[in-house]
Design a protein around this motif. Sequence first.
Motif, PDB file in Angstrom:
ATOM      1  N   THR A  31       0.815  -1.217   0.000  1.00 54.17           N
ATOM      2  CA  THR A  31       0.000   0.000   0.000  1.00 54.17           C
ATOM      3  C   THR A  31       0.846   1.264   0.000  1.00 54.17           C
ATOM      4  O   THR A  31       0.423   2.276  -0.562  1.00 54.17           O
ATOM      5  N   SER A  37      -2.795   3.720  -1.207  1.00 56.30           N
ATOM      6  CA  SER A  37      -3.565   4.477  -0.216  1.00 56.30           C
ATOM      7  C   SER A  37      -3.365   5.974  -0.430  1.00 56.30           C
ATOM      8  O   SER A  37      -2.344   6.409  -0.946  1.00 56.30           O
ATOM      9  N   LEU A  46      -7.467   3.171   1.910  1.00 54.23           N
ATOM     10  CA  LEU A  46      -7.339   2.303   0.748  1.00 54.23           C
ATOM     11  C   LEU A  46      -8.701   2.311   0.064  1.00 54.23           C
ATOM     12  O   LEU A  46      -9.679   1.783   0.621  1.00 54.23           O
TER      13      LEU A  46
END
Length: 153
Positions: A31, A37, A46
């Motif tokens: 992420t 994100s 997210l």
Amino acid sequence: MPLYLVNGSPGAGKSTACAELNRRGFIAYDTDLDQLSAWSDGVLRLPPSTVRRIAAEVGDGAGFICGSTGNEGEVWDLFTAVAFLTVGADTLRRRLIQRGGFGSAGAELEGVLGRHTGAESANARFGAHLVDADRPVEEVVDDLLTALGVARN
């Protein structure tokens, strides 16, 4: 389209596990490194649309998103299963200090360690598979795959 979330405290080894999953031929996203994100209203989120896109990309194989977000409750049900990487406080402190950056000193370090205290039990209560990440990454990923019921590539 089995898609799994691998989360844990900062410094637990999510990015390291992600790299090992990729090395083994799985589709795995980080992420942070893959910039999945984004900050929204002071929360690192997210987007559910991103999770759905990656699930479609995975197809019949197994895919992984590795990282923590502030809206896990919003996306948790989009995953086949969730794993939480556990580490002891001493290991976590050492890893954070060694890597530098976020959470490596002062109030940030103490904040991460404070939040870490209840994170394992909170994730277990919501059904996450707990995986001991206080070992070499190869062993961690072997146990991660076993806990999630994913065949090894």
